[in-house]
Design an enzyme around this catalytic site. Structure first.
Site, mmCIF file in Angstrom:
data_model
loop_
_atom_site.group_PDB
_atom_site.id
_atom_site.type_symbol
_atom_site.label_atom_id
_atom_site.label_comp_id
_atom_site.label_asym_id
_atom_site.label_seq_id
_atom_site.Cartn_x
_atom_site.Cartn_y
_atom_site.Cartn_z
ATOM 1 N N SER A 67 -25.765 7.161 7.083
ATOM 2 C CA SER A 67 -26.837 6.962 8.053
ATOM 3 C C SER A 67 -26.281 6.912 9.464
ATOM 4 O O SER A 67 -25.458 6.045 9.788
ATOM 5 C CB SER A 67 -27.592 5.666 7.754
ATOM 6 O OG SER A 67 -28.505 5.383 8.804
ATOM 7 N N HIS A 120 -28.196 11.325 7.248
ATOM 8 C CA HIS A 120 -29.441 10.567 7.215
ATOM 9 C C HIS A 120 -29.775 10.072 8.616
ATOM 10 O O HIS A 120 -28.943 9.429 9.266
ATOM 11 C CB HIS A 120 -29.295 9.386 6.262
ATOM 12 C CG HIS A 120 -30.552 8.608 6.035
ATOM 13 N ND1 HIS A 120 -31.494 8.979 5.092
ATOM 14 C CD2 HIS A 120 -31.017 7.475 6.617
ATOM 15 C CE1 HIS A 120 -32.482 8.101 5.106
ATOM 16 N NE2 HIS A 120 -32.222 7.183 6.031
ATOM 17 N N ASP A 131 -32.506 7.782 10.681
ATOM 18 C CA ASP A 131 -33.596 6.820 10.649
ATOM 19 C C ASP A 131 -34.364 6.887 11.967
ATOM 20 O O ASP A 131 -33.851 6.497 13.017
ATOM 21 C CB ASP A 131 -33.043 5.409 10.447
ATOM 22 C CG ASP A 131 -32.496 5.205 9.053
ATOM 23 O OD1 ASP A 131 -33.257 5.411 8.081
ATOM 24 O OD2 ASP A 131 -31.311 4.847 8.919
ATOM 25 N N MET A 165 -37.177 5.478 14.216
ATOM 26 C CA MET A 165 -37.927 4.235 14.383
ATOM 27 C C MET A 165 -38.742 4.278 15.668
ATOM 28 O O MET A 165 -38.270 4.796 16.686
ATOM 29 C CB MET A 165 -36.957 3.045 14.424
ATOM 30 C CG MET A 165 -36.048 2.947 13.210
ATOM 31 S SD MET A 165 -34.963 1.499 13.334
ATOM 32 C CE MET A 165 -33.918 1.751 11.900
ATOM 33 N N HIS A 204 -35.799 10.160 7.938
ATOM 34 C CA HIS A 204 -36.602 9.064 7.413
ATOM 35 C C HIS A 204 -37.487 8.537 8.547
ATOM 36 O O HIS A 204 -36.994 7.897 9.476
ATOM 37 C CB HIS A 204 -35.645 7.985 6.895
ATOM 38 C CG HIS A 204 -36.308 6.744 6.410
ATOM 39 N ND1 HIS A 204 -35.607 5.575 6.178
ATOM 40 C CD2 HIS A 204 -37.595 6.464 6.097
ATOM 41 C CE1 HIS A 204 -36.433 4.646 5.749
ATOM 42 N NE2 HIS A 204 -37.651 5.158 5.707
ATOM 43 N N MET A 222 -39.689 6.088 9.995
ATOM 44 C CA MET A 222 -40.193 4.711 9.976
ATOM 45 C C MET A 222 -41.146 4.555 11.154
ATOM 46 O O MET A 222 -40.884 3.807 12.103
ATOM 47 C CB MET A 222 -39.027 3.717 10.099
ATOM 48 C CG MET A 222 -37.973 3.817 9.030
ATOM 49 S SD MET A 222 -36.750 2.486 9.243
ATOM 50 C CE MET A 222 -35.411 3.111 8.246
ATOM 51 N N MET A 272 -36.401 1.455 -0.414
ATOM 52 C CA MET A 272 -35.737 0.601 0.566
ATOM 53 C C MET A 272 -35.198 -0.636 -0.145
ATOM 54 O O MET A 272 -35.935 -1.350 -0.828
ATOM 55 C CB MET A 272 -36.702 0.190 1.670
ATOM 56 C CG MET A 272 -37.162 1.319 2.585
ATOM 57 S SD MET A 272 -35.792 2.126 3.461
ATOM 58 C CE MET A 272 -35.087 0.740 4.381
ATOM 59 N N PHE A 291 -33.385 -2.336 10.766
ATOM 60 C CA PHE A 291 -32.066 -2.723 11.267
ATOM 61 C C PHE A 291 -30.991 -2.261 10.297
ATOM 62 O O PHE A 291 -31.189 -2.281 9.076
ATOM 63 C CB PHE A 291 -31.957 -4.252 11.419
ATOM 64 C CG PHE A 291 -32.949 -4.843 12.373
ATOM 65 C CD1 PHE A 291 -32.678 -4.895 13.736
ATOM 66 C CD2 PHE A 291 -34.149 -5.340 11.905
ATOM 67 C CE1 PHE A 291 -33.597 -5.444 14.611
ATOM 68 C CE2 PHE A 291 -35.083 -5.886 12.776
ATOM 69 C CZ PHE A 291 -34.801 -5.932 14.144
ATOM 70 N N ASP A 315 -31.698 3.040 0.166
ATOM 71 C CA ASP A 315 -31.246 2.842 1.549
ATOM 72 C C ASP A 315 -31.253 1.357 1.870
ATOM 73 O O ASP A 315 -32.300 0.710 1.826
ATOM 74 C CB ASP A 315 -32.187 3.598 2.491
ATOM 75 C CG ASP A 315 -31.773 3.506 3.947
ATOM 76 O OD1 ASP A 315 -30.745 2.881 4.252
ATOM 77 O OD2 ASP A 315 -32.490 4.076 4.795
#
Length: 216
Positions: free
Chosen positions: A8, A33, A35, A37, A66, A68, A137, A143, A176
């Site tokens: 990640s 990966h 993330d 956000m 991903h 979020m 998850m 975080f 993850d």
């Protein structure tokens, strides 16, 4: 079959992202990966499509994006155009999940769905035939560097059994959060075949050794 390892980039050095993604590629990673956000679904704000496009230019690794974020349908096409290979959306943010997954597929990416630790598998049971991957998850999202929630192991076992029962044996199960050499074997034995590891990989000086240690 050995699991796919997806470091990640949330735990990478943001000032050297291109170098970091090139380094994990050389170290044997299978996916990168990212993330994404938005500061609404989760507290932090991270990457947008421009960063994904920059990573696409920096590596040949498939990009595992991903989301979020709330209202992911507003941004799916942009992330797909930027070079996302897999796009995960959270069931908690998608009142019309089937439609959103169809949108991802039309955009040319693998549709995937993510579920939070407190979310029941019943929320994804009806759409297993419409996804290539379910992301479980194993920490609460938002975080990096959090401690693994042990209950994720049983959820992965039940999800694998559910997929097998309904004829979805090829379903990828990604996990993850808090993944390390201390729990990788248990996760794989439970049925996970894609391991996301951020701080565990980027927190070590030898990325190749860290990645290899997860292929138990």
């Amino acid at each position: 079959m050995k699991p796919l390892i997806a470091p990640s980039l949330l735990s990478a050095d943001f000032g050297r992202l291109a170098d970091e993604v090139a380094a994990i590629e050389r170290a044997g990673a299978d996916l990168a990966h990212l993330d994404v956000m938005d500061g609404r679904f989760v507290p932090n704000i991270t990457f947008g499509p421009a960063i994904v496009a920059a990573m696409r230019r920096a590596t040949a690794l498939p990009l595992d994006v991903h989301l979020m974020i709330v209202e992911p349908e507003r941004h799916i096409d942009a992330f797909a155009e930027a070079g996302a290979h897999r796009i995960s959306v959270h069931v908690e943010t998608c009142p019309h999940l089937h439609r959103t997954l169809q949108q991802i597929a039309r955009a040319g990416a693998m549709p995937a769905v993510a579920i939070n630790p407190s979310t029941s598998l019943h929320m994804v049971e009806e759409i297993l035939g419409d996804v290539g991957m379910v992301l479980v998850m194993s920490v609460n999202p938002g975080f990096g560097g959090q401690k693994f929630i042990p209950g994720a192991l049983d959820k992965i076992r039940r999800l694998r059994a559910l997929g097998d029962t309904h004829g979805h044996r090829a379903l990828d199960i990604e996990v993850d959060g808090g993944v390390s050499d201390q729990n990788a074997r248990a996760l794989i034995e439970a049925g996970a075949n894609v391991l996301v590891a951020g701080s565990y990989v980027f927190g070590q000086s030898d990325y190749a050794a860290a990645i290899a240690s997860l292929r138990v």
